[in-house]
Design a protein around this motif. Structure first.
Motif, PDB file in Angstrom:
ATOM      1  N   ASP A 148      -8.604  68.180 -49.336  1.00 45.07           N
ATOM      2  CA  ASP A 148      -7.597  67.617 -50.238  1.00 45.07           C
ATOM      3  C   ASP A 148      -6.275  67.288 -49.529  1.00 45.07           C
ATOM      4  N   LYS A 149      -6.299  67.181 -48.210  1.00 41.12           N
ATOM      5  CA  LYS A 149      -5.089  66.867 -47.440  1.00 41.12           C
ATOM      6  C   LYS A 149      -4.999  65.382 -47.082  1.00 41.12           C
ATOM      7  N   ILE A 150      -6.032  64.630 -47.383  1.00 41.35           N
ATOM      8  CA  ILE A 150      -6.149  63.266 -46.872  1.00 41.35           C
ATOM      9  C   ILE A 150      -5.037  62.360 -47.379  1.00 41.35           C
ATOM     10  N   TRP A 151      -4.866  62.266 -48.686  1.00 42.94           N
ATOM     11  CA  TRP A 151      -3.873  61.331 -49.219  1.00 42.94           C
ATOM     12  C   TRP A 151      -2.449  61.774 -48.899  1.00 42.94           C
ATOM     13  N   GLY A 152      -2.235  63.066 -48.758  1.00 40.93           N
ATOM     14  CA  GLY A 152      -0.923  63.538 -48.328  1.00 40.93           C
ATOM     15  C   GLY A 152      -0.621  63.122 -46.897  1.00 40.93           C
ATOM     16  N   ALA A 153      -1.624  63.197 -46.028  1.00 42.50           N
ATOM     17  CA  ALA A 153      -1.448  62.768 -44.638  1.00 42.50           C
ATOM     18  C   ALA A 153      -1.175  61.270 -44.571  1.00 42.50           C
ATOM     19  N   MET A 154      -1.826  60.504 -45.417  1.00 45.35           N
ATOM     20  CA  MET A 154      -1.608  59.056 -45.451  1.00 45.35           C
ATOM     21  C   MET A 154      -0.184  58.726 -45.873  1.00 45.35           C
ATOM     22  N   SER A 155       0.273  59.407 -46.908  1.00 46.69           N
ATOM     23  CA  SER A 155       1.626  59.185 -47.418  1.00 46.69           C
ATOM     24  C   SER A 155       2.668  59.487 -46.349  1.00 46.69           C
ATOM     25  N   LYS A 156       2.505  60.618 -45.690  1.00 50.92           N
ATOM     26  CA  LYS A 156       3.457  61.021 -44.656  1.00 50.92           C
ATOM     27  C   LYS A 156       3.458  60.023 -43.503  1.00 50.92           C
ATOM     28  N   ALA A 157       2.272  59.586 -43.092  1.00 51.40           N
ATOM     29  CA  ALA A 157       2.174  58.651 -41.970  1.00 51.40           C
ATOM     30  C   ALA A 157       2.827  57.315 -42.301  1.00 51.40           C
ATOM     31  N   PHE A 158       2.587  56.835 -43.510  1.00 49.20           N
ATOM     32  CA  PHE A 158       3.171  55.548 -43.883  1.00 49.20           C
ATOM     33  C   PHE A 158       4.692  55.636 -43.958  1.00 49.20           C
ATOM     34  N   GLU A 159       5.186  56.683 -44.568  1.00 47.00           N
ATOM     35  CA  GLU A 159       6.634  56.831 -44.717  1.00 47.00           C
ATOM     36  C   GLU A 159       7.336  57.022 -43.376  1.00 47.00           C
ATOM     37  N   ASN A 160       6.661  57.631 -42.422  1.00 44.00           N
ATOM     38  CA  ASN A 160       7.288  57.915 -41.128  1.00 44.00           C
ATOM     39  C   ASN A 160       7.019  56.847 -40.071  1.00 44.00           C
ATOM     40  N   SER A 161       6.262  55.828 -40.425  1.00 44.46           N
ATOM     41  CA  SER A 161       5.934  54.785 -39.448  1.00 44.46           C
ATOM     42  C   SER A 161       6.962  53.661 -39.486  1.00 44.46           C
ATOM     43  N   GLU A 162       6.980  52.882 -38.419  1.00 51.00           N
ATOM     44  CA  GLU A 162       7.885  51.738 -38.318  1.00 51.00           C
ATOM     45  C   GLU A 162       7.096  50.520 -37.872  1.00 51.00           C
ATOM     46  N   GLY A 163       7.723  49.352 -38.014  1.00 55.76           N
ATOM     47  CA  GLY A 163       7.083  48.134 -37.565  1.00 55.76           C
ATOM     48  C   GLY A 163       6.555  47.300 -38.711  1.00 55.76           C
ATOM     49  N   PRO A 164       5.717  46.299 -38.415  1.00 51.28           N
ATOM     50  CA  PRO A 164       5.166  45.425 -39.450  1.00 51.28           C
ATOM     51  C   PRO A 164       4.313  46.198 -40.447  1.00 51.28           C
ATOM     52  N   LEU A 165       4.197  45.640 -41.643  1.00 51.52           N
ATOM     53  CA  LEU A 165       3.457  46.304 -42.709  1.00 51.52           C
ATOM     54  C   LEU A 165       2.010  46.590 -42.311  1.00 51.52           C
ATOM     55  N   ALA A 166       1.346  45.626 -41.696  1.00 52.56           N
ATOM     56  CA  ALA A 166      -0.059  45.820 -41.336  1.00 52.56           C
ATOM     57  C   ALA A 166      -0.244  47.024 -40.424  1.00 52.56           C
ATOM     58  N   GLU A 167       0.597  47.137 -39.409  1.00 52.97           N
ATOM     59  CA  GLU A 167       0.494  48.265 -38.483  1.00 52.97           C
ATOM     60  C   GLU A 167       0.786  49.590 -39.182  1.00 52.97           C
ATOM     61  N   ARG A 168       1.705  49.585 -40.122  1.00 55.98           N
ATOM     62  CA  ARG A 168       2.023  50.817 -40.850  1.00 55.98           C
ATOM     63  C   ARG A 168       0.850  51.252 -41.739  1.00 55.98           C
ATOM     64  N   MET A 169       0.162  50.292 -42.334  1.00 61.68           N
ATOM     65  CA  MET A 169      -0.996  50.631 -43.163  1.00 61.68           C
ATOM     66  C   MET A 169      -2.139  51.168 -42.300  1.00 61.68           C
ATOM     67  N   VAL A 170      -2.329  50.595 -41.132  1.00 63.85           N
ATOM     68  CA  VAL A 170      -3.346  51.112 -40.222  1.00 63.85           C
ATOM     69  C   VAL A 170      -2.997  52.536 -39.803  1.00 63.85           C
ATOM     70  N   ALA A 171      -1.706  52.806 -39.607  1.00 66.00           N
ATOM     71  CA  ALA A 171      -1.282  54.167 -39.271  1.00 66.00           C
ATOM     72  C   ALA A 171      -1.677  55.142 -40.380  1.00 66.00           C
ATOM     73  N   ALA A 172      -1.593  54.701 -41.631  1.00 58.12           N
ATOM     74  CA  ALA A 172      -1.996  55.545 -42.752  1.00 58.12           C
ATOM     75  C   ALA A 172      -3.504  55.801 -42.724  1.00 58.12           C
ATOM     76  N   LEU A 173      -4.288  54.777 -42.404  1.00 56.89           N
ATOM     77  CA  LEU A 173      -5.736  54.970 -42.287  1.00 56.89           C
ATOM     78  C   LEU A 173      -6.068  55.941 -41.163  1.00 56.89           C
ATOM     79  N   GLU A 174      -5.380  55.795 -40.043  1.00 66.70           N
ATOM     80  CA  GLU A 174      -5.611  56.707 -38.917  1.00 66.70           C
ATOM     81  C   GLU A 174      -5.301  58.144 -39.311  1.00 66.70           C
ATOM     82  N   ALA A 175      -4.221  58.313 -40.057  1.00 65.77           N
ATOM     83  CA  ALA A 175      -3.834  59.661 -40.478  1.00 65.77           C
ATOM     84  C   ALA A 175      -4.895  60.274 -41.386  1.00 65.77           C
ATOM     85  N   ALA A 176      -5.472  59.447 -42.254  1.00 63.36           N
ATOM     86  CA  ALA A 176      -6.534  59.933 -43.137  1.00 63.36           C
ATOM     87  C   ALA A 176      -7.722  60.424 -42.324  1.00 63.36           C
ATOM     88  N   GLU A 177      -8.110  59.637 -41.335  1.00 65.82           N
ATOM     89  CA  GLU A 177      -9.258  60.012 -40.507  1.00 65.82           C
ATOM     90  C   GLU A 177      -8.953  61.256 -39.686  1.00 65.82           C
TER      91      GLU A 177
END
Length: 324
Positions: A148-177
């Motif tokens: 049950d940590k997956i969506w929390g990790a995604m949220s944190k990764a997206f909020e803490n990432s920088e750069g273009p939107l696409a790269e930030r969303m990929v960062a969220a996917l990476e965090a989930a994995e």
């Protein structure tokens, strides 16, 4: 024993058939997001399911994006966009879609509009662990996860990432994995980004459209494809600069592309063509030779560009190129 198992399965089968029909499963994790600086909107997803992007991800420039998953009601994608066009808020659109859906408790849905307003829903019968987080200008959602940590990790990764939107969303996917991901593993991924304001030309409004339908490492592959996409953006920008006779900008863009993929012969080849067309034959010859040495087909192609006007050089310079 076989009869008992069959009887246990029949009630679920009947229930599933009543709301599920022929729609696919897409137990997965995804993100819908908005870039307040550029106005871009996007949706990204990963799942242990073939070609997940064809059913989960929907969007339209100036309207919004939708992620529909779990026991997927695929119609939520186009219908959700239509409701946004009619003036409903994301929250109202989610409520409307679920109101007459007898399978709503098996659904997971997120809708984001072109202003960054967002709403999400996770049905109580989604396979656990399942949940979502709605943040400022984004929502992350997941079901059938390893923990049950997956969506929390995604949220944190997206909020803490920088750069273009696409790269930030990929960062969220990476965090989930990295947090454990889908309990079944991984298979496919998709990434869509649209401009915030429509141009009236849909081929310009869709800024990123990448899919990995079947791959042992779909997120790594979608990340690689995004890098390729960015490199070709530089190539396209270089071409536009050439059209404006701005060779300085063109060469900066071409160099940026080649720096990203130094082994890409096509990028080097068309850069050489551009240099030759602009009377920089010595610089062009260096790149032509490098390309020809690695693949003779490019050399065979070169004289064919002359009749079509893509290579505009003197006969003397063409001989120099072909003698490499």
């Amino acid at each position: 024993m076989k009869k008992i198992i069959l009887l246990l399965l029949i009630p679920f089968a009947l229930t599933a058939q009543s709301f599920y029909g022929n729609n696919p499963f897409a137990h997965t994790y995804s993100i819908v997001a908005y870039d307040s600086t550029t106005g871009e909107i996007g949706v990204a997803v990963q799942s242990h399911w073939f070609s997940v992007g064809t059913v989960v991800c929907w969007g339209e420039a100036g309207v919004g994006v939708v992620a529909t998953q779990s026991f997927v009601n695929v119609s939520f994608g186009p219908r959700g966009l239509e409701l946004l066009k009619e003036g409903l808020t994301p929250g109202e659109a989610v409520d409307k879609l679920l109101s007459d859906d007898e399978g709503r408790e098996y659904r997971q849905l997120a809708i984001l509009d072109a202003k960054g307003n967002v709403a999400a829903f996770t049905g109580k019968n989604c396979i656990q662990p399942a949940g979502h987080i709605v943040g400022k200008g984004y929502s992350v959602q997941a079901n059938l996860m390893s923990n049950d940590k997956i969506w929390g990790a995604m949220s944190k990764a997206f909020e803490n990432s920088e750069g273009p939107l696409a790269e930030r969303m990929v960062a969220a996917l990476e965090a989930a994995e990295n947090a454990g991901g889908d309990i079944r593993g991984k298979q496919s991924a998709a990434l869509l980004v649209f401009s915030g304001k429509p141009t009236g030309k849909i081929w310009l409004d869709k800024l990123v459209d990448l899919r990995v339908d079947d791959h042992p490492e779909p997120i790594k592959e979608i990340k690689r494809l995004l890098k390729v996409h960015r490199a070709y953006e530089h190539m396209n920008n270089g071409d536009l600069a050439v059209e404006k006779n701005d060779m300085e900008t063109a060469m900066k863009e071409y160099s940026a592309a080649m720096d990203m993929f130094p082994d890409n012969l096509e990028m080097k080849y068309w850069t050489a063509v551009t240099l030759a067309n602009n009377d920089r034959i010595e610089d062009a010859l260096i790149l032509f030779k490098e390309v020809f040495d690695k693949d003779k087909n490019w050399k065979t192609l070169t004289p064919r560009l002359v009749p079509s006007g893509l290579l505009k050089v003197t006969d003397e310079n063409l001989k120099l190129i072909m003698n490499l």
